[in-house]
Write an enzyme that holds these catalytic residues in place. Sequence first.
Site, PDB file in Angstrom:
ATOM      1  CG  ASN A   1      -1.817   1.196   1.346  1.00 10.10           C
ATOM      2  OD1 ASN A   1      -2.464   1.563   0.368  1.00 10.10           O
ATOM      3  ND2 ASN A   1      -1.886   1.824   2.521  1.00 10.10           N
TER       4      ASN A   1
ATOM      5  CG  HIS B   1      -0.699   6.364   4.649  1.00  9.39           C
ATOM      6  ND1 HIS B   1      -2.085   6.381   4.681  1.00  9.39           N
ATOM      7  CD2 HIS B   1      -0.289   7.239   5.602  1.00  9.39           C
ATOM      8  CE1 HIS B   1      -2.483   7.232   5.618  1.00  9.39           C
ATOM      9  NE2 HIS B   1      -1.414   7.754   6.194  1.00  9.39           N
TER      10      HIS B   1
END
Length: 206
Positions: free
Chosen positions: A112, A114
């Site tokens: 991911n 972020h």
Amino acid sequence: MTGGMSPAFGVLVSGNGTNLQAILDAIHGGTLRARVACVISNRTDAMALERASRAGIPALAIRHQTFESREAFDRALVAALREHGVDWVVLAGFMRVLTPELLRAFPGRVVNIHPSLLPAFPGRDAQRQALEHGVKVTGCTVHFVDEGVDSGPIIAQRAVDVQPSDTLSTLSERIHAAEHEVFVGVLRDIADGRIAPSNTAQRPRG
Ligand code: GRF
């Protein structure tokens, strides 16, 4: 993914998809030896789906609202990802928390991006949180995904200075530019075998 072959990424999105675009551009430009096997959005109106279609990549909308539970939604994601032969799952602005249903299907192979220097400012509105706290440095983080919110093992980070004159949009724009570079860099390391799947994926927590 078998030895020497470039991996197939399944990219999960919810919004604009500028990170997806950076990945597609790097592949197209020959600097990222991987392929995007499919792009899946939980929102039908995501611009990211259009970017995928434009690049000739299967673009699927799987609406989370149509499932009775997070697990049932994740099972649908897993089925679609497997159908497209995905090796690694790449979250690029995907606004849903994943359950073990998906994480166990791709152990240690979910990453991911972020928009903060984790563990500072997890969750939504990370750039706004940074401005409100008055930090002088923020940035972005690429990490392996676990069951928490923005909490898995950190792979790479890039710092971005906060200027006194920054607004939410100017700061977000500089973080976004950093994200595109860092994310593509990590995916290149994965594609070239310099980053292996996280072996912490099934370690019991606590
Ligand atoms: C990025 O800021 C990413 O860090 C966060 O969602 C945003 C997605 O942007 N998880 P985009 O859709 O790739 O432009």
